[in-house]
Design a protein around this motif. Structure first.
Motif, mmCIF file in Angstrom:
data_model
loop_
_atom_site.group_PDB
_atom_site.id
_atom_site.type_symbol
_atom_site.label_atom_id
_atom_site.label_comp_id
_atom_site.label_asym_id
_atom_site.label_seq_id
_atom_site.Cartn_x
_atom_site.Cartn_y
_atom_site.Cartn_z
ATOM 1 N N ARG A 89 25.057 28.607 6.621
ATOM 2 C CA ARG A 89 24.677 27.217 6.922
ATOM 3 C C ARG A 89 25.821 26.524 7.633
ATOM 4 N NH1 ARG A 89 23.603 23.761 1.633
ATOM 5 N NH2 ARG A 89 21.704 25.014 1.762
ATOM 6 N N ARG A 133 23.393 27.712 17.073
ATOM 7 C CA ARG A 133 22.540 26.523 16.971
ATOM 8 C C ARG A 133 23.361 25.292 16.615
ATOM 9 N NH1 ARG A 133 19.337 28.555 12.549
ATOM 10 N NH2 ARG A 133 18.436 26.469 12.354
ATOM 11 N N ALA A 134 24.393 25.461 15.797
ATOM 12 C CA ALA A 134 25.255 24.334 15.453
ATOM 13 C C ALA A 134 25.981 23.817 16.687
ATOM 14 C CB ALA A 134 26.260 24.745 14.378
ATOM 15 N N THR A 151 23.518 21.893 18.717
ATOM 16 C CA THR A 151 23.227 20.602 18.082
ATOM 17 C C THR A 151 24.364 19.618 18.320
ATOM 18 O OG1 THR A 151 21.956 21.738 16.363
ATOM 19 C CG2 THR A 151 22.627 19.480 15.915
ATOM 20 N N PRO A 176 16.243 22.540 12.668
ATOM 21 C CA PRO A 176 17.162 22.119 11.605
ATOM 22 C C PRO A 176 16.501 22.234 10.233
ATOM 23 C CG PRO A 176 16.241 20.208 12.709
ATOM 24 C CD PRO A 176 15.794 21.406 13.496
ATOM 25 N N LEU A 210 21.925 23.237 9.577
ATOM 26 C CA LEU A 210 21.318 24.428 10.165
ATOM 27 C C LEU A 210 21.476 25.574 9.181
ATOM 28 C CD1 LEU A 210 20.440 23.534 13.027
ATOM 29 C CD2 LEU A 210 22.772 22.691 12.619
ATOM 30 N N VAL A 236 23.307 30.788 13.375
ATOM 31 C CA VAL A 236 23.602 29.440 12.895
ATOM 32 C C VAL A 236 24.744 28.829 13.691
ATOM 33 C CG1 VAL A 236 24.577 28.145 10.949
ATOM 34 C CG2 VAL A 236 22.690 29.717 10.571
ATOM 35 N N LEU A 250 15.762 23.459 17.863
ATOM 36 C CA LEU A 250 16.909 23.900 17.075
ATOM 37 C C LEU A 250 16.562 24.251 15.634
ATOM 38 C CD1 LEU A 250 19.414 21.273 18.476
ATOM 39 C CD2 LEU A 250 19.498 23.746 18.869
#
Length: 422
Positions: A222, A278-279, A282, A248, A268, A275, A246
């Motif tokens: 995460r 994607r973080a 974001t 979330p 995430l 992850v 994304l």
């Protein structure tokens, strides 16, 4: 009608004890046995569903008002009951009945603490996504208590609320009938999805004694992305993240009392590399940075009064602005925290009952009705709550009253705790 919240009927403790037939214990209530300031006369702790059924049948036969209690972490939520003749403590109904790891299903009795359930299913790499407020979780919030108060938290965005994860429930009605509905049960009650209607009913329709839930695999990684900015900007960015690809797990907003800014926190979940990627995306989208879990995550905002506010996705910004204007108009402190999808909590501190009523009115104006949002006062000091409409506009009230009449015609279960005096 003026309700007497202190006088109680005198329970026949010997008859209640006989009804248990050894499956539990009955005692006189002590100083700590109260529900939102309303003292109980007696306490019963059944050890089996059959015992709970028998003692509730006897209590109703005696004309007693019964209120259920788990760990007691939310007994001051909702409204005080009209009286409490018998406190039915479910904490000895605490077995993990079944865990079918292959089917991602768990069945547990109502008195099992959520933290103990999570520890058990966690051994199989699974979890019940029941993000009850952290203080309640730490204090031992139970399966039954979480359902009775419809608790949920940040990760409801992707994996829905607890009421959507409950597959079935076993409930003891006021007359002692053991009723079941949904999956993982033996006998269904035609016409009612008991698991759903009991969720959030504060024990006014029946006493939950067992429930089955859908589990999720624990995601191994995460990451949190944080961004602080003006209220409207943060609300707009939250909507962008929710509408993006994304995926979330949670998008939370924290607005401290007195501030014109708020913090956006995006969670995430998944596998490590995915992850991290994607973080980073974001963070670029919101102009923020990857960071640690905020200290306020999954905690209710601080205030003398706690309210739950719901809104449409577009209405979150209006709620944030209403909190600020309410502070300025009524000399109050109004902290707002929760899901950007539209389920938030407000921590409110006001100098007077009139000021609290004014704050609640302004918040409700931003969430103007059941279709667009609601504001419910969960807890408040007694001197401020007097005369306050804690529930506000509620759709389907007559239907709810009809269900109460059908399941508890004598109003023997926690009368007055729920909306409309139910």
């Amino acid at each position: 009608m003026t309700r007497n919240r202190t006088s109680t009927a005198a329970p026949d403790l010997a008859a209640l004890s006989r009804s248990l037939d050894g499956a539990g214990e009955v005692r006189e209530a002590g100083p700590g046995d109260a529900v939102d300031g309303v003292p109980a006369a007696a306490v019963v702790r059944p050890t089996s569903i059959a015992g709970a059924s028998a003692v509730l049948r006897e209590a109703t036969g005696q004309g007693l008002v019964t209120v259920a209690r788990g760990a007691g972490t939310a007994l001051d939520w909702g409204c005080p009951p009209e009286r409490v003749d018998l406190l039915l403590d479910v904490t000895r109904l605490n077995r993990l009945v079944e865990h079918e790891a292959g089917d991602l299903v768990v069945v547990a009795e109502a008195g099992l603490a959520l933290r103990d359930l999570q520890e058990a299913v966690g051994e199989a790499g699974q979890e019940l996504v029941a993000d009850v407020p952290r203080a309640r979780y730490t204090a031992g919030s139970t399966v039954g208590g979480a359902l009775a108060t419809a608790a949920s938290g940040p990760r409801r965005l992707q994996r829905l609320a607890l009421r959507d994860l409950v597959l079935g429930a076993t409930v003891v009605l006021a007359d002692g009938t053991v009723a079941t509905s949904g999956g993982k049960v033996v006998k269904n009650v035609a016409g009612y999805d008991l698991a759903k209607i009991m969720t959030g009913s504060y024990g006014t329709l029946g006493i939950i004694v067992r429930a089955a839930f859908r589990l999720h695999p624990v995601r191994p990684a995460r990451a949190y992305v944080l961004r602080t900015g003006p209220l409207e900007e943060v609300a707009d960015l939250a909507r962008e993240v929710i509408g993006s690809q994304l995926a979330p797990a949670a998008v939370e907003i924290d607005r401290q009392a007195g501030s014109d800014e708020a913090v956006l926190a995006v969670l995430l979940e998944g596998t490590g590399d995915a992850v991290a990627a994607r973080a980073a995306e974001t963070a670029a989208l919101v102009g923020g940075a990857v960071g640690e879990e905020p200290a306020w995550w999954a905690r209710l905002p601080v205030g003398d009064t706690t309210a739950k506010a719901t809104a449409t996705l577009m209405g979150v910004n209006a709620l944030l602005r209403a909190a600020r204007s309410a502070e300025q108009a009524h000399g109050a402190a109004v902290a707002v925290r929760g899901s950007a999808v539209g389920v938030l909590h407000a921590g409110i501190t006001t100098p007077t009952a009139a000021a609290l009523a004014g704050v609640v009115t302004r918040l409700r104006a931003a969430a103007p009705g059941p279709g667009e949002g609601t504001v419910t006062v969960l807890t408040a000091p007694a001197e401020l709550r007097a005369g306050l409409d804690v529930w506000g506009p509620v759709g389907g009230l007559e239907l709810m009253r009809g269900i109460k009449q059908r399941l508890d015609p004598g109003r023997n279960l926690a009368p007055g705790r729920f909306v409309g005096g139910i």
